[in-house]
Design a protein around this motif. Structure first.
Motif, PDB file in Angstrom:
ATOM      1  N   ALA B  26      30.569  -5.419  20.177  1.00  0.00           N
ATOM      2  CA  ALA B  26      31.065  -4.281  19.497  1.00  0.00           C
ATOM      3  C   ALA B  26      32.430  -4.582  18.898  1.00  0.00           C
ATOM      4  CB  ALA B  26      31.508  -3.225  20.836  1.00  0.00           C
ATOM      5  N   PRO B  27      33.422  -3.928  18.117  1.00  0.00           N
ATOM      6  CA  PRO B  27      34.647  -4.728  17.825  1.00  0.00           C
ATOM      7  C   PRO B  27      35.759  -4.389  18.950  1.00  0.00           C
ATOM      8  CG  PRO B  27      33.741  -2.184  16.587  1.00  0.00           C
ATOM      9  CD  PRO B  27      32.556  -2.492  17.587  1.00  0.00           C
ATOM     10  N   GLY B 234       9.945   9.162  22.601  1.00  0.00           N
ATOM     11  CA  GLY B 234      10.041   8.679  21.451  1.00  0.00           C
ATOM     12  C   GLY B 234      10.820  10.038  21.476  1.00  0.00           C
ATOM     13  N   GLY B 238      14.385  11.388  20.972  1.00  0.00           N
ATOM     14  CA  GLY B 238      15.373  11.681  20.051  1.00  0.00           C
ATOM     15  C   GLY B 238      15.167  12.947  19.104  1.00  0.00           C
ATOM     16  N   LEU B 257      25.468  12.000  22.178  1.00  0.00           N
ATOM     17  CA  LEU B 257      25.984  12.029  21.194  1.00  0.00           C
ATOM     18  C   LEU B 257      27.372  12.481  21.409  1.00  0.00           C
ATOM     19  CD1 LEU B 257      25.222  12.634  17.889  1.00  0.00           C
ATOM     20  CD2 LEU B 257      24.917  15.381  18.437  1.00  0.00           C
ATOM     21  N   VAL B 260      28.756   8.670  21.837  1.00  0.00           N
ATOM     22  CA  VAL B 260      28.664   7.607  20.903  1.00  0.00           C
ATOM     23  C   VAL B 260      30.076   8.275  19.658  1.00  0.00           C
ATOM     24  CG1 VAL B 260      27.792   7.345  18.782  1.00  0.00           C
ATOM     25  CG2 VAL B 260      26.000   7.051  20.577  1.00  0.00           C
ATOM     26  N   MET B 265      31.009   3.842  25.134  1.00  0.00           N
ATOM     27  CA  MET B 265      30.331   2.400  25.648  1.00  0.00           C
ATOM     28  C   MET B 265      28.910   2.966  26.765  1.00  0.00           C
ATOM     29  SD  MET B 265      29.013   1.163  23.086  1.00  0.00           S
ATOM     30  CE  MET B 265      28.583  -0.161  22.800  1.00  0.00           C
ATOM     31  N   VAL B 268      26.322   5.016  26.861  1.00  0.00           N
ATOM     32  CA  VAL B 268      25.587   4.844  25.812  1.00  0.00           C
ATOM     33  C   VAL B 268      24.642   3.807  25.973  1.00  0.00           C
ATOM     34  CG1 VAL B 268      25.282   3.838  23.187  1.00  0.00           C
ATOM     35  CG2 VAL B 268      27.777   5.161  24.021  1.00  0.00           C
ATOM     36  N   SER B 275      16.356   5.417  28.696  1.00  0.00           N
ATOM     37  CA  SER B 275      15.711   5.720  28.087  1.00  0.00           C
ATOM     38  C   SER B 275      14.016   4.221  27.774  1.00  0.00           C
ATOM     39  CB  SER B 275      15.891   6.087  27.323  1.00  0.00           C
ATOM     40  OG  SER B 275      15.987   4.633  26.019  1.00  0.00           O
ATOM     41  N   TYR B 279      10.480   4.742  28.978  1.00  0.00           N
ATOM     42  CA  TYR B 279       9.438   4.087  28.021  1.00  0.00           C
ATOM     43  C   TYR B 279       7.906   3.119  28.865  1.00  0.00           C
ATOM     44  CZ  TYR B 279       7.091   1.632  24.268  1.00  0.00           C
ATOM     45  OH  TYR B 279       5.968   1.328  23.257  1.00  0.00           O
TER      46      TYR B 279
ATOM     47  N   ALA C 125      10.919   0.352  22.067  1.00  0.00           N
ATOM     48  CA  ALA C 125      10.601   0.998  23.106  1.00  0.00           C
ATOM     49  C   ALA C 125      11.948   2.645  23.393  1.00  0.00           C
ATOM     50  CB  ALA C 125      11.091   0.288  24.857  1.00  0.00           C
ATOM     51  N   PHE C 126      12.932   2.231  22.035  1.00  0.00           N
ATOM     52  CA  PHE C 126      13.776   3.049  21.947  1.00  0.00           C
ATOM     53  C   PHE C 126      13.782   4.198  21.414  1.00  0.00           C
ATOM     54  CE2 PHE C 126      16.102  -1.158  23.219  1.00  0.00           C
ATOM     55  CZ  PHE C 126      16.560  -0.432  24.423  1.00  0.00           C
ATOM     56  N   PRO C 127      13.544   5.566  21.391  1.00  0.00           N
ATOM     57  CA  PRO C 127      13.230   6.009  20.229  1.00  0.00           C
ATOM     58  C   PRO C 127      13.969   5.696  19.047  1.00  0.00           C
ATOM     59  CG  PRO C 127      14.181   7.195  22.340  1.00  0.00           C
ATOM     60  CD  PRO C 127      13.886   5.902  22.360  1.00  0.00           C
ATOM     61  N   LEU C 129      16.113   6.948  17.057  1.00  0.00           N
ATOM     62  CA  LEU C 129      17.386   7.768  16.590  1.00  0.00           C
ATOM     63  C   LEU C 129      18.037   7.080  18.060  1.00  0.00           C
ATOM     64  CD1 LEU C 129      17.815  10.527  14.972  1.00  0.00           C
ATOM     65  CD2 LEU C 129      18.087  11.385  17.170  1.00  0.00           C
ATOM     66  N   LEU C 130      17.995   7.101  19.226  1.00  0.00           N
ATOM     67  CA  LEU C 130      18.463   6.596  19.513  1.00  0.00           C
ATOM     68  C   LEU C 130      18.875   4.979  19.641  1.00  0.00           C
ATOM     69  CD1 LEU C 130      19.558   8.094  22.314  1.00  0.00           C
ATOM     70  CD2 LEU C 130      17.610   6.379  23.698  1.00  0.00           C
ATOM     71  N   LEU C 133      21.529   5.506  16.973  1.00  0.00           N
ATOM     72  CA  LEU C 133      23.224   5.392  17.845  1.00  0.00           C
ATOM     73  C   LEU C 133      23.456   4.156  18.552  1.00  0.00           C
ATOM     74  CD1 LEU C 133      22.120   9.621  19.478  1.00  0.00           C
ATOM     75  CD2 LEU C 133      23.427   8.946  17.026  1.00  0.00           C
ATOM     76  N   LEU C 134      22.195   3.812  19.290  1.00  0.00           N
ATOM     77  CA  LEU C 134      23.457   2.513  19.828  1.00  0.00           C
ATOM     78  C   LEU C 134      24.059   1.632  18.783  1.00  0.00           C
ATOM     79  CD1 LEU C 134      23.872   0.729  21.989  1.00  0.00           C
ATOM     80  CD2 LEU C 134      21.712  -0.462  21.294  1.00  0.00           C
ATOM     81  N   ALA C 137      27.033   3.628  17.820  1.00  0.00           N
ATOM     82  CA  ALA C 137      28.348   3.491  18.639  1.00  0.00           C
ATOM     83  C   ALA C 137      29.554   2.328  18.841  1.00  0.00           C
ATOM     84  CB  ALA C 137      27.580   3.456  19.557  1.00  0.00           C
ATOM     85  N   VAL C 138      28.584   1.006  18.159  1.00  0.00           N
ATOM     86  CA  VAL C 138      29.015   0.162  17.840  1.00  0.00           C
ATOM     87  C   VAL C 138      29.397  -0.646  16.717  1.00  0.00           C
ATOM     88  CG1 VAL C 138      28.122  -2.718  17.565  1.00  0.00           C
ATOM     89  CG2 VAL C 138      26.965  -0.656  19.544  1.00  0.00           C
ATOM     90  N   LEU C 222      23.269  14.394  12.305  1.00  0.00           N
ATOM     91  CA  LEU C 222      24.387  14.477  13.480  1.00  0.00           C
ATOM     92  C   LEU C 222      26.078  13.340  13.338  1.00  0.00           C
ATOM     93  CD1 LEU C 222      21.615  13.136  15.752  1.00  0.00           C
ATOM     94  CD2 LEU C 222      22.549  15.201  15.782  1.00  0.00           C
ATOM     95  N   MET C 224      26.452  11.130  11.651  1.00  0.00           N
ATOM     96  CA  MET C 224      27.116   9.536  11.788  1.00  0.00           C
ATOM     97  C   MET C 224      26.410   8.899  10.517  1.00  0.00           C
ATOM     98  SD  MET C 224      26.792   9.017  14.946  1.00  0.00           S
ATOM     99  CE  MET C 224      27.104  10.242  16.183  1.00  0.00           C
TER     100      MET C 224
END
Lengths: 597, 300, 281
Positions: B26-27, B234, B238, B257, B260, B265, B268, B275, B279, C125-127, C129-130, C133-134, C137-138, C222, C224
């Protein structure tokens, strides 16, 4: 019991309609055993399935007369057929591993029949009736936990559960090893003896000759000849039947050609355009695009296992030519000998004519020993047969000799120089002297390449593919076809051409004809014999089919559980077997009375 | 089976590591990333440095992060002034309710459609419907349902999570694409199974078409469907993000949401690790289900 | 006489025939044309007209107007460029990396393969969309973040196909035969493995493009993706959502266009797949 006249069945394939059965008359009387014999695409399976209304959803069935037990069944709806299935006729298909639901226990499958027809009985006693040992335990097991023979017995038990007077057996022993096949045939003979009516469908004349009272020979959807088994096989009148009988390889056929036509001729057109029916499930046929590979699909592992009447102990002197050639000394033709002179550059001691010598070959995967101390020698121009049932380790031997798999211990020398234990890079220059032909040629071709490129790849620089193709009996117009556009026989010829192209001293053939129909097999075997005669190429010929090996090989090794139990000149081993396993194998092979040996 | 659990743990570890790397990537410096849009005071900064051991070597920070994650301690949201596990835990119930009811509805719908639409015209109609359902963005389905059933007909509330009525439209919206995909897979599996020789044998026993379908073909068709369970999760999780936005429902999706957009963080990362955990859990269950359905995979 | 012995019970799924495929291809062509030269088909997507706000579809405004009086049709046409370019770029990222990593996994020895495969598992393993989103976020919202996010999230799909295909080809008889001709390993991979492995990828990518476009629309929905006032389809739906009770066209019509595009891609992709399978099988 059953009477059909002018039966016609056709399937839509793409936009056209392909007839699978074109006017068959069939009568089955109570208590008799009738056999339908034919090659793939002959319509024998479709005919049989019509009798229980199972031709599949898209088939069009037409007939002028169709009676079962005196009842006209032409207007039968699905509901009516449902009543007949299982209670009037039981159906036994090729391989019980796929013909029994793999997700259900054997007992559940049998119980299902009983419940459907509201018949009293229990699966355990039914399994006992078909001689399944420990029936109570077996009933709780799943098909994959049973051996091939037990599975087939369980399938038969489910077919006879509701006590049908008729049993339809469609290639019931084709997927089985020869000793197991004999046991299943005994079981069917036992059913017949109890008065059950039997309709047997097979590509194998020998299997049929053992059981059937009457035979109908089918070709391209028609019955070309029919009559009592003994007289029909002894004196076939139709050319096709004659050809079929003649095409069966055996000790008696040694030294003569199996196919009537020359190698360049007769590639059955039926194979190419045949409806993908035969013994593959017809319900699968109309749905998928018509698979050209009907014959080579692997579904019908063909075991044309026949041995001559000669072997039965009644004077095998009949096969004179075979005896004459039985030894090891094989005269090279002039051309081959000349070439050998020119190719002495490769490491080989001139005194020794040994092409490959393997000593103490052993291969183990973990604790499981697949090949156990096999010694093997192949000399120039010699055909060495390697026979054994499934799981005997014969294919692994082929891979070890070819150098695809490294032996756990033991060594192979090729043309006098070490072959195993070398880095692949150091073997590369000699690779072309050793070639390989597999059972399924389709997977052995890059699907994106044309025949021209496939064969051209194997040829030395500056040579073209056409003359070589001509030698294996293919005309130049296959050059620009893709492998999938060829028939099974054509493919195997291309595979042979490719193997011949680099002028190898040895070709390893792993079940090269077992996916082919008898008549096509005959042509390919003739071709292999010709090649040995003209080029002096040695063959290591692996097969489960004793008849094929006896026809072609000079020497034979019999394998069981990874070890060679017996070896020697072919006639010595097959006529005077020393080891009890060899004897058991030979006894299990069904005999065909071949009159014109 | 042990091997499967082992791979599951490896996947979890990889997911946690990826999440951690994302934090590093991350920045700005890590403290800024953790603060996000939250209040930035020297006190908070020192708290963060202490919690994440940012004054220690990178390896220690990483191992400590894994160690805490292993114990279910997913850190603290400085923006929301609460532990992350509390933030997620508080919003779990509405999302689970939504995902569960949508999943069940979708599976039931798929089973019914796949089994009943065997005739040519029915299967063609159903195939077309499946194609449309699979290709439609879930938010469009939601918006259309909203405009018809809530605005036009006034049958269901426009937003909120009060009562069963408020659950109907979101659950249906989420279930429809699920049903579309599952029906396709099931139907294909049934078709394949019906082409197998054992079906010929079953028919030759005099079994009716329905019995062949339910007793034999359907079980085989379930096998490929079971492997889709991870995918299903998922879609549901999602999809929940979008559906919760469309229908104004509280839940995990909304939390994610918001986290984000406000660059929170810790939340997130926690959602990501959580998740991945679900899974892996579901996939292990799917493997178990496989063993139950297919005896060939059991050790004899 | 003809009798029906068996009722039709197992007719295979009838895949879209000529008409459907033609319509789908036509729609795709239009969409691509719109993406390349939107000006040819529609006016200015940003031209607001305060006098004609939220007007229903009419001859003048085919898709009606939105809350600022902008022509929805114009915006939809211009939106094609955003959606398609994001989708195509993401698919290229996914397919390119997927083929590379899948081939690497399929050709390498057990441990490297195992490591790569678990990596694919972890990504899967991640959806989708998730995961996206990650990334957002970054990296913050925007087109590039969207492309990378969707690309990486859909990568395992291609990588797994290529990996298993590589295993199949490695076992194939023609590779054995190539050994018999003394081909070196590099030559073998380049001449036999790669061409036979890569075959299904373009077709998968066509279907994958639909998936990528759906994901992009979802993320834009959303907030994004590309920021307003860019005419992005997902963003348009999101904006129009507030006016749903009085002007359904501002959100539903752009959504229908997305759906049509994805359906067309699937129909054409499946058709290509069938052609392809028919050619190699």
């Amino acid at each position: 019991m059953i009477s059909v006249r002018d039966l016609r069945v056709s399937f839509p394939v793409g936009r056209t309609v392909v007839p699978a059965v074109r006017g068959v008359d069939l009568d089955i009387a109570a208590g008799e055993c009738v056999a339908l014999v034919g090659e793939s695409g002959s319509g024998k399976s479709v005919t049989a399935r019509t009798l229980v209304g199972l031709t599949g959803p898209q088939a069009t069935v037409a007939t002028s007369h169709f009676e079962i037990n005196g009842q006209d069944v032409r207007g039968y709806a699905e509901r009516d057929w449902k009543r007949l299935r299982g209670s009037f006729a039981g159906l036994v298909l090729q391989d019980a591993l796929v013909s029994l639901d793999p997700l259900r226990t054997v007992g559940a499958e049998i119980t299902e029949v009983l419940r459907t027809h509201k018949v009293k009985g229990d699966p355990v006693s039914l399994l006992a009736a078909v001689h399944v040992p420990e029936p109570a335990r077996r009933a709780r097991q799943y098909p994959h936990q049973l051996s091939g023979g037990l599975r087939q017995r369980a399938l038969i038990a489910s077919a006879i559960a509701a006590g049908p007077p008729l049993l339809i057996a469609d290639e019931p022993t084709t997927a089985l090893d020869v000793t197991v096949q004999a046991q299943i045939l005994d079981l069917l003979a036992e059913r017949k003896a109890t008065g059950e009516t039997l309709l047997l469908i097979s590509h194998d004349l020998a299997v049929v000759s053992r059981l059937a009272d009457r035979v109908l020979v089918m070709k391209d959807g028609r019955v070309v000849e029919s009559g009592p088994t003994s007289s029909l096989l002894a004196a076939p009148s139709h050319p096709y039947t004659q050809e079929l009988v003649q095409a069966v390889p055996s000790a008696a056929s040694r030294g003569r050609r199996l196919s009537s036509a020359g190698p360049a001729l007769r590639e059955p057109a039926a194979l190419y355009s045949a409806p993908p029916a035969s013994s593959a499930a017809p319900s699968a046929a109309p749905s998928a695009a018509p698979s050209v590979a009907a014959a080579a699909g692997g579904g019908e592992g063909f075991t044309s296992s026949v041995s001559a009447a000669a072997r039965g102990g009644e004077g095998y002197a009949s096969s004179v030519s075979a005896a004459a050639r039985g030894g090891e000394g094989f005269a090279l033709s002039a051309s081959a000998a000349e070439r050998e002179e020119g190719e002495r550059a490769t490491p080989s001691s001139s005194a020794d004519s040994v092409v490959v010598r393997a000593e103490g070959l052993t291969k183990a995967y973990g604790r499981h020993t697949v090949v156990d101390g096999v010694d093997l020698t192949v000399r120039r121009g010699e055909i060495v047969g390697l026979v054994g049932e499934s799981g005997s380790g014969k294919t692994t031997v082929a891979q070890l000799v070819f150098g695809l798999v490294a032996p756990t211990s033991g060594a192979v020398a090729f043309e006098g120089a070490p072959w195993t234990g070398l880095k692949e890079r150091r073997r590369r220059s000699r690779r072309r002297r050793l070639q390989f032909i597999a059972q399924d040629p389709l997977s052995a071709f890059d699907p994106r390449w044309t025949v021209r490129r496939i064969v051209g790849e194997a040829l030395p620089d500056g040579e073209t593919a056409a003359p070589l193709l001509e030698r294996v009996g293919l005309s130049a117009d296959v050059l620009d076809r893709y492998p999938r556009q060829l028939s099974g026989g054509q493919r195997q010829r291309v595979a042979i051409a490719r193997a011949l192209a680099p002028r190898p001293s040895l070709i390893i053939c792993d079940e090269p004809v077992s996916a082919l129909d008898v008549s096509v097999q005959a042509q390919v075997l003739d071709l292999l014999a010709d090649i040995r005669a003209t080029d002096g190429t040695a063959l290591l010929f692996i097969s489960h089919d004793l008849g094929v090996v006896h026809h072609l090989a000079d020497r034979v090794l019999v394998m069981r559980d990874g070890a060679v139990v017996e070896s020697g000149p072919i006639d010595d081993v097959f006529h005077h077997p020393q080891h009890e396993y060899t004897r058991a194998l030979l006894d299990a092979v069904p005999n065909l009375e071949v009159s014109q040996a | 089976m042990l091997r499967r659990i082992g791979t599951g743990l490896v996947v979890l570890w990889a997911a946690a590591t990826a999440a951690y790397l994302a934090l590093l990537a991350a920045p700005g410096d890590t403290v800024d990333a953790i603060i996000g849009d939250g209040a930035d005071t020297p006190l908070i900064r020192s708290q963060i440095i202490q919690e994440w051991h940012l004054d220690r070597p990178a390896v220690v920070q990483y191992l400590d992060f894994l160690w805490r994650a292993l114990h279910g301690d997913l850190g603290r949201s400085y923006l929301l002034q609460r532990p992350v596990s509390e933030v997620i835990g508080g919003q779990l119930a509405p999302t689970l309710t939504l995902a569960f009811s949508a999943g069940v509805l979708g599976i039931v719908l798929a089973l019914v459609l796949a089994v009943t639409t065997r005739r040519p015209w029915a299967r063609r109609a159903s195939s077309t419907l499946e194609l449309v359902l699979v290709s439609t963005p879930p938010f469009l389905i939601g918006i259309i349902l909203l405009s018809v059933f809530s605005f036009r007909l006034g049958l269901f509330p426009v937003s909120g999570d009060q009562g069963v009525a408020a659950l109907v439209l979101p659950a249906v919206t989420l279930a429809l694409p699920v049903a579309g995909v599952l029906t396709q897979v099931l139907r294909d599996g049934i078709d394949r199974a019906l082409d197998e020789p054992f079906v010929v044998t079953a028919r030759a026993r005099g079994l009716g078409e329905r019995a062949v379908l339910v007793r034999h073909a359907l079980r085989h068709a379930l096998l490929p469907t079971v492997t889709l369970i991870g995918w299903l999760f998922g879609i549901l999780l999602g999809g929940a993000v979008i559906i919760e936005t469309v229908f104004g429902r509280p839940g995990l999706g909304q939390v994610t949401l918001q986290a984000v957009t406000s660059e929170d963080m810790p939340v997130v990362l926690a959602v990501v690790v959580f998740s991945a955990f679900v899974y892996v859990l579901l996939n292990t269950l799917a493997d178990l289900a496989y063993l139950i359905i297919d005896p060939r995979l059991r050790r004899s | 006489m003809t009798i029906a012995l068996d009722r039709p019970v197992s007719v295979r799924f009838r895949r879209p025939r000529g008409l459907g495929v033609a319509a789908a291809s036509g729609f795709l062509l239009l969409a691509f044309a719109a993406a390349v030269t939107p000006g040819l088909f529609a006016g200015d997507p940003l031209a607001a007209d305060p006098l004609h706000v939220l007007e229903p579809p009419s001859a003048a405004h085919w898709f009606g107007t939105d809350q600022l009086g902008r022509d929805v049709f114009d915006r939809v046409v211009h939106g094609a460029r955003h959606s398609l370019s994001i989708g195509i770029a993401a698919t290229l990222v996914a397919a390119g990396l997927g083929v590379l990593l899948g081939l690497l996994a399929g050709l390498s020895h057990r441990y490297a393969d195992e490591a790569l495969s678990r990596g694919f598992d972890a990504l899967a393993a991640f959806p989708l969309l998730l995961l996206a989103l990650l990334f957002v976020a970054v990296a913050g919202p925007g087109t590039v973040g969207l492309i990378v996010a969707i690309g990486i999230a859909t990568l395992p799909h291609y990588a797994r196909v290529v990996r298993s295909q590589t295993f199949v080809v490695r076992q194939a008889g023609y590779v054995t035969q190539a050994v018999a001709f003394g081909d070196s390993r590099t030559r073998l991979v380049l001449r036999h493995v790669l061409p036979n492995v890569i075959g299904p990828i373009p077709v998968l990518a066509v279907i994958g493009l639909g998936e990528a476009i759906l994901a992009a629309a979802g993320l834009s929905f959303l907030g994004m993706g590309p920021q307003p006032p860019s005419p992005e389809w997902g963003a348009m739906l999101s904006e129009g959502r507030g006016y749903l009770s009085i002007a359904w066209w501002t959100s539903i019509l752009p959504g229908v266009v997305v759906t049509l595009l994805v359906i067309s891609l699937t129909v054409v992709g499946r058709r290509l797949q069938r052609r392809f399978e028919g050619r190699t099988a």
